[in-house]
Design a protein around this motif. Sequence first.
Motif, short mmCIF file in Angstrom:
data_model
loop_
_atom_site.label_atom_id
_atom_site.label_comp_id
_atom_site.label_asym_id
_atom_site.label_seq_id
_atom_site.Cartn_x
_atom_site.Cartn_y
_atom_site.Cartn_z
N GLY A 81 0.67 -1.22 -0.02
CA GLY A 81 -0.05 0.05 0.05
C GLY A 81 0.75 1.31 0.07
N SER A 82 1.90 1.20 0.71
CA SER A 82 2.70 2.46 0.64
C SER A 82 4.26 2.15 0.45
N THR A 83 4.51 0.83 0.38
CA THR A 83 5.96 0.50 -0.27
C THR A 83 5.79 -0.54 -1.17
N THR A 84 6.69 -0.40 -2.18
CA THR A 84 6.91 -1.06 -3.35
C THR A 84 8.45 -1.79 -3.21
N ILE A 85 8.47 -2.94 -3.41
CA ILE A 85 9.95 -3.49 -3.55
C ILE A 85 9.95 -4.54 -4.73
N ASN A 86 11.01 -4.26 -5.55
CA ASN A 86 11.07 -4.98 -6.96
C ASN A 86 12.18 -5.89 -6.69
N GLY A 87 11.82 -7.01 -7.16
CA GLY A 87 12.78 -8.11 -7.26
C GLY A 87 12.43 -8.87 -8.68
N THR A 88 12.95 -10.08 -8.67
CA THR A 88 12.79 -11.06 -10.11
C THR A 88 12.47 -12.33 -9.46
N TRP A 89 12.11 -13.25 -10.61
CA TRP A 89 11.94 -14.53 -10.35
C TRP A 89 12.05 -15.11 -11.48
N SER A 90 12.04 -16.58 -11.37
CA SER A 90 12.02 -17.42 -12.49
C SER A 90 11.93 -18.88 -12.18
N ILE A 91 11.58 -19.56 -13.05
CA ILE A 91 11.55 -21.32 -12.70
C ILE A 91 12.49 -21.62 -13.83
N THR A 92 13.51 -22.80 -13.22
CA THR A 92 14.56 -23.29 -14.31
C THR A 92 14.52 -24.75 -13.87
N ASP A 93 14.97 -25.59 -15.07
CA ASP A 93 15.20 -26.83 -15.04
C ASP A 93 16.39 -27.11 -14.72
N ASP A 94 16.74 -27.70 -13.58
CA ASP A 94 17.95 -27.91 -12.98
C ASP A 94 18.43 -29.62 -13.00
N SER A 95 17.85 -30.10 -13.91
CA SER A 95 17.75 -31.70 -14.08
C SER A 95 19.30 -31.96 -14.40
N SER A 96 20.01 -31.07 -15.02
CA SER A 96 21.41 -31.70 -15.44
C SER A 96 22.36 -31.21 -14.27
N ASN A 97 21.82 -31.10 -13.15
CA ASN A 97 22.78 -30.82 -11.72
C ASN A 97 23.01 -32.44 -11.24
N SER A 98 24.38 -32.65 -11.29
CA SER A 98 24.82 -33.71 -11.08
C SER A 98 24.50 -34.33 -9.43
N SER A 99 24.12 -33.12 -8.60
CA SER A 99 23.76 -33.74 -7.19
C SER A 99 22.28 -34.21 -7.11
N ASP A 100 21.44 -34.13 -8.27
CA ASP A 100 20.29 -34.89 -8.21
C ASP A 100 20.08 -36.12 -8.16
N ASP A 101 19.31 -36.81 -7.57
CA ASP A 101 19.18 -38.46 -7.38
C ASP A 101 18.50 -38.87 -8.56
N ASP A 102 19.12 -39.61 -9.46
CA ASP A 102 18.67 -40.14 -10.53
C ASP A 102 17.64 -41.00 -10.40
N SER A 103 17.42 -41.69 -9.35
CA SER A 103 16.48 -42.81 -8.98
C SER A 103 15.25 -42.23 -8.51
N ASN A 104 15.36 -40.89 -8.07
CA ASN A 104 14.02 -40.23 -7.90
C ASN A 104 13.17 -39.74 -9.15
N ASP A 105 11.83 -40.44 -9.27
CA ASP A 105 11.03 -40.09 -10.60
C ASP A 105 10.15 -38.65 -10.29
N ASP A 106 10.26 -38.07 -9.26
CA ASP A 106 9.66 -36.89 -9.08
C ASP A 106 10.21 -35.77 -9.76
N SER A 107 9.88 -35.29 -10.96
CA SER A 107 10.55 -34.40 -11.86
C SER A 107 10.48 -33.06 -11.10
N SER A 108 9.59 -32.53 -10.20
CA SER A 108 9.61 -31.33 -9.54
C SER A 108 10.84 -31.19 -8.76
N ASP A 109 11.49 -32.48 -8.28
CA ASP A 109 12.89 -31.97 -7.63
C ASP A 109 13.96 -31.45 -8.49
N ASP A 110 13.75 -31.51 -9.72
CA ASP A 110 14.57 -30.95 -10.54
C ASP A 110 14.28 -29.39 -11.19
#
Length: 160
Positions: A81-110
């Motif tokens: 109402g009196s203050t505006t704060i600006n930022g940024t956002w994005s959604i990215t696919d990090d499935s190439s990240n080697s720390s991900d557990d390949d046995s996990n079928d839940d794609s939202s982890d990526d």
Amino acid sequence: MKNNSLIKTMALVAFVFLSCEKGDDTGSVDNQIEIQQVTNLVTTGAWRITSFIDSGSDETSDFNGYGFSFNADGKLIAENGSTTINGTWSITDDSSNSSDDDSNDDSSDDIDFNIFFAEPASFNELSDDWEIVSRNDVKIMLIDVSGGNGGTDTLTFEKN
């Protein structure tokens, strides 16, 4: 002649079988679909923070009265109402990240839900690459396990 057709068929089956990999690209396609679904969800309407736990400390009150708008152009706007704060956002696919557990079928982890605010300090605390824990039409729950101190942060947005 029959023997020649049988050999060709067996060769084709062997080729198809051998060329299939366990980790094919369907996860990437699934991630792109989920990224689009989450993008469509958050860019519709205003959101508010109903919970922000920073390494065990409840800091939700720092965001009381703020509405958050996730614009399609990547801008994130917080207004009270009196203050505006600006930022940024994005959604990215990090499935190439080697720390991900390949046995996990839940794609939202990526999928990373990225938020960035340069200031003020309380909003900068939201700046991170969050994992989506759950989502529905009115709520999205995020989590981040810090690599530095090992603390766990949780962030929940709900639609106004």
